[in-house]
Motif scaffolding. Structure first.
Motif: not given
Length: 106
Positions: A33-45, A71-72, A76-78
């Motif tokens: 849940h914490g990983m999903l909460e922190n997940l942030k992906v830009t359109m470029d990514q 990985p960098t 931090p999502w984990l």
């Protein structure tokens, strides 16, 4: 018409991507849940991941390649807070529950 001419690009404009999870995930799998909460992906990514499909890879392979190369960005999502789901926990090689990570390595 453009597709037939070999122009295979799209631009639907800016869209908001949202994340959804089952309400019990917070209690059953707090680290996930914490990983999903922190997940942030830009359109470029996201584009970097999806462009692999044009190169003959599956979406899963494209995402895997992106994860290996960045990985960098995703580390931090984990969360490593040792929160365990109900009925689970940190165990040693004998399968016995332990209180610390050091004990888990013994």
């Amino acid at each position: 018409k453009e597709w037939a001419q070999g122009i295979k690009t799209t631009d639907a404009g800016e869209r908001t991507m949202t994340k959804w999870a089952h309400r019990s995930l917070l209690h059953s799998e707090p680290s996930l849940h914490g990983m999903l909460e922190n997940l942030k992906v830009t359109m470029d990514q996201l584009d970097e991941m999806l462009i692999k499909t044009v190169q003959g890879k599956t979406i899963a392979q494209g995402v895997c390649d992106w994860l290996k190369a960045n990985p960098t960005i995703w580390a931090p999502w984990l969360r490593f807070d040792k929160q365990c789901a109900a009925g689970s926990g940190l165990v040693n090689t004998l399968g016995r529950y332990v209180q610390t990570e050091v004990e888990g390595n013994s």
